[in-house]
Design an enzyme around this catalytic site. Structure first.
Site, PDB file in Angstrom:
ATOM      1  N   ASP A 151     -20.357  38.237  53.407  1.00 45.77           N
ATOM      2  CA  ASP A 151     -19.528  37.135  52.934  1.00 45.77           C
ATOM      3  C   ASP A 151     -19.876  35.850  53.683  1.00 45.77           C
ATOM      4  O   ASP A 151     -20.041  35.851  54.910  1.00 45.77           O
ATOM      5  CB  ASP A 151     -18.057  37.505  53.166  1.00 45.77           C
ATOM      6  CG  ASP A 151     -17.102  36.427  52.729  1.00 45.77           C
ATOM      7  OD1 ASP A 151     -17.030  36.164  51.520  1.00 45.77           O
ATOM      8  OD2 ASP A 151     -16.416  35.847  53.602  1.00 45.77           O
ATOM      9  N   GLU A 211     -24.316  36.378  50.696  1.00 50.13           N
ATOM     10  CA  GLU A 211     -23.660  35.356  49.884  1.00 50.13           C
ATOM     11  C   GLU A 211     -24.118  34.028  50.489  1.00 50.13           C
ATOM     12  O   GLU A 211     -23.638  33.637  51.553  1.00 50.13           O
ATOM     13  CB  GLU A 211     -22.141  35.480  49.943  1.00 50.13           C
ATOM     14  CG  GLU A 211     -21.451  34.448  49.068  1.00 50.13           C
ATOM     15  CD  GLU A 211     -19.931  34.464  49.207  1.00 50.13           C
ATOM     16  OE1 GLU A 211     -19.240  34.281  48.193  1.00 50.13           O
ATOM     17  OE2 GLU A 211     -19.436  34.642  50.337  1.00 50.13           O
TER      18      GLU A 211
END
Length: 704
Positions: free
Chosen positions: A345, A382
């Site tokens: 993330d 990401e």
């Protein structure tokens, strides 16, 4: 021989960090470079506390072996040291701290005031003397070993089809899973859940955060929860709330992994090594902040934290403590918990050690890719954070796959009629403009249309605007850049023409995703026509809005069958999932490996790419030399394929290519029909003309 008193602490050793049962006790080791003293606090079942000082400090690690302690013991640490907010130091022995390396964490914040390390102004107020014991989570000494996690499938990336899902949300409403197991690790391990995944044909599940997390103060204050889990507290502990039996989360997680591995499905987990649940300086002191805040978090002048995550704090990717914590954590999940890979993330923060410019060779990113265990795992970034400077799609190093946000945006825009075909061609063919010059492969582009963050597939074709009122933030949260189209009505409708158009648009988007070169990622429930009622940010909704709805509907059954057909097609057609970029090379058939066509059946000219009004594109893939290989490494060949995509609002006549590309063209998939069955006859001859419906996709096989 004299015996030692049970209370005597032995020296132990500094590594590995955490709590480990050995030699008739438990060895504790925790890092704090700024502490004056550290106590391990043993908590009895009735809440009584026994403090044991760790007197040994090596390399900044406080350690000691406490005899008589056994697995199952609840514990925490109290850190005595400087409280100087101007320098970011917030040691406060009144706050019981979770072990950063705890493999099991129990409890949650029950008294927010007691968890705060300060009084009044968080930047200038004095330290709080309120004892947080009884109001904050505790660490638990875990037992070593456990259930076998099975043999890792090691699915080649070019064969992977990823399915992003939430452990709880996927099974919470499943009628064929025992109620006690719904929403748990064992629920996902149940044959009913795994059966759906295998029938769909996905190879890898990507689980939203399963590392222990806590609700943020803003959610606690309004009695909401962080459903998604992007608020980590413990990086080595599975989230306890997903266990069917309290305290059994480690065993149940391993059992889940074993069940998925037995079905030849990989387990990838979403990890959040960019911020923690402690938030900004006004947040609680639960763990890292109390040990050595500047050693874990980016700080600016005056002791304030640097926030490039949008979550109040940012882990310092340049800190040796953070590098060690992250790599130790990842190795634990890969080795002992059986995990096959990781999605990182806001991964750009991991390449910004001082919060400055992105460096793909930063200490943390390099430590991960050079680790002998982790280098064999699937590593997916990401490639952005909460700042403009952090948008780094295409900029990660050679071993990193990336969520391709440009793929998502381009495909959404094309099918709603907002972009031409120039950028679309790059996305269909593996995004060579982003990855080919970095020694990467097409499969390192993780292609997606939807994800947990944003509209579902159904909502993408049903809403122009977000509808997030239920989140409690007056519809201010969530992005406004949805690139969606409601097909003529906002939200639910009974208009049959609009419903038919929405279903066709969904098939267009799904077919584009699965047939594009690269690694497709689907979002759980999209294949069954799941809706969130137009909510594009239900991070705090642990209810039916977020859970997968397993109620059978005609629309859901139809789309599920279409998705299964697509994934089966991809699995059996190596030319559609090539591991190398197209180069214009000549194949054994005498044709280039990739040719782009206009609707008139002629090749695209240079000037055609700059026609902003162009809404139709043909993509010919020569399968005679597709460079795919068997598991043993042998080259394989395939039929050739012609993919025709038309996003125009009116039907169009398309002419098939010249006979040099093949003696015949067999329609194989047509999004203009509900189940994808072709409406055109078999065996179309070269230069034949056919009519494509408005907003439709047609795939034709060109036999060898």
């Amino acid at each position: 021989m004299a015996t030692r008193p049970e209370s005597e602490v032995l020296a132990g050793r500094p590594f590995p960090l955490g709590a480990h049962a050995e030699a008739g006790g438990v060895r504790f080791a925790v890092t704090s470079h700024v502490a004056d003293a550290v106590e391990v606090c043993l908590i009895d079942d009735d809440g009584a506390e026994k403090r044991v000082e760790l007197t040994e400090r090596t390399f900044g690690v406080w350690h000691g072996l406490v005899p008589g302690v056994t697995p199952g013991q609840r514990y925490g640490f109290r850190v005595h040291g400087p409280y100087d907010t101007g320098r970011g130091l917030r040691c406060n022995p009144a706050k019981l701290l979770v072990d950063p390396y705890a493999r099991q964490i129990t409890g949650k914040i029950t008294d927010l005031r007691a968890s705060l390390g300060y009084v009044g102004d968080p930047m200038h107020g004095p330290p709080s003397a309120v004892d947080s014991l009884g109001s904050v989570p505790l660490s638990v000494v875990s037992s070593p070993g456990g259930a076998d996690t099975g043999v890792k499938p090691e699915v080649p990336f070019e064969e992977a089809v990823i399915y992003e899902m939430h452990v709880k949300g996927f099974t919470k409403n499943h009628p064929d899973i025992p109620e006690k197991l719904r929403g748990t690790y064992l629920g996902l391990a149940h044959p009913a859940a795994i059966g759906h995944l295998t029938r769909l044909g996905v190879t890898s599940v990507e689980l939203l955060p399963v590392q222990a997390f806590q609700d943020e103060p803003s959610l606690i204050s309004r009695r909401a929860t962080n459903y998604w889990g992007y608020s980590p507290l413990g990086y080595c502990a599975p989230h306890a709330a997903y266990a069917s039996e309290p305290g059994n989360e480690i065993q149940e997680f391993r059992t889940m992994v074993a069940a998925l591995h037995a079905a030849n499905i990989e387990v990838l987990i979403d990890v959040v090594y960019n911020h923690t649940c402690e938030g900004g300086p006004d947040g609680p002191t639960l763990c890292f902040r109390g040990y050595d805040a500047p050693g874990y978090y980016l700080h600016a002048g005056g002791g304030s934290t640097v926030d490039i995550t949008g979550c109040g704090n940012t882990l310092d990717a340049g800190s040796p403590q953070v590098v060690r914590l992250v790599t130790d954590s990842l190795r634990y999940w890969a080795d002992e918990m059986g995990v096959d890979g990781f999605r990182f993330d806001l991964a750009s923060t991991m390449g910004r050690p001082n919060g400055g410019f992105f460096d793909r060779d930063s200490a943390l990113l390099t430590a991960i890719t050079t680790d002998p265990v982790l280098c064999r795992s699937k590593l997916i970034a990401e490639p952005w954070d909460a700042t403009g400077d952090g948008y780094r799609v295409g900029d990660f190093g050679v071993q990193w796959a990336e969520w391709n946000g440009r793929y998502r945006d381009t495909v959404r825009d094309f099918w709603r009629g907002h972009t031409s075909v120039r950028d679309l061609a790059y996305r269909l063919s593996g995004s060579s403009d982003l990855y080919a010059d970095d020694l990467r492969r097409p499969w390192q582009s993780i292609n997606f249309i939807t994800a947990h963050d944003g509209f579902t597939l159904r909502d993408l074709v049903s809403y122009n605007d977000k509808h997030n009122e239920e989140n409690g933030e007056e519809n201010r949260d969530g992005t406004n850049d949805n690139r969606s189209w409601n097909c003529g009505a906002e939200g639910e409708t009974k208009d049959p023409e609009i419903l038919a158009l929405r279903a066709k648009q969904a098939r267009n988007l799904l077919a584009t995703l699965v047939l594009s070169t690269g690694t497709p990622m689907l979002t759980a429930g999209d294949e069954m026509w799941r809706t969130q009622g137009g909510n594009n940010n239900p991070y705090c909704l642990d209810n039916a809005v977020s859970w997968v709805d397993w109620t059978e509907t005609d629309a859901g059954k139809s789309l599920l069958g279409f998705a299964q057909r697509l994934i089966e097609l991809r699995a059996g057609s190596p030319a559609l999932r090539q591991p190398q970029f197209f180069e214009g090379r000549t194949t054994p058939s005498g044709n280039p490996d990739l040719v782009w066509f206009r609707p008139d059946g002629h090749e695209m000219a240079e000037t055609d790419w700059f026609d902003e009004g162009r809404r139709t594109l043909g993509m010919f893939i020569d399968g005679s030399n597709c460079l795919s290989r068997t598991r043993e490494g042998e080259l394989v060949s395939d039929d050739s394929w012609l993919l025709l995509m038309h996003a125009g609002a009116d039907a169009i006549t398309v002419t098939l290519p010249h006979e040099r590309y093949g003696p015949s063209y067999e329609p194989y998939l047509d999004t203009a029909t509900a189940d994808g069955s072709p409406s055109e006859p078999d065996g179309l001859l070269p230069r034949a003309k056919l009519t494509m419906e408005a907003r439709s996709l047609l795939l034709l096989r060109v036999p060898r």
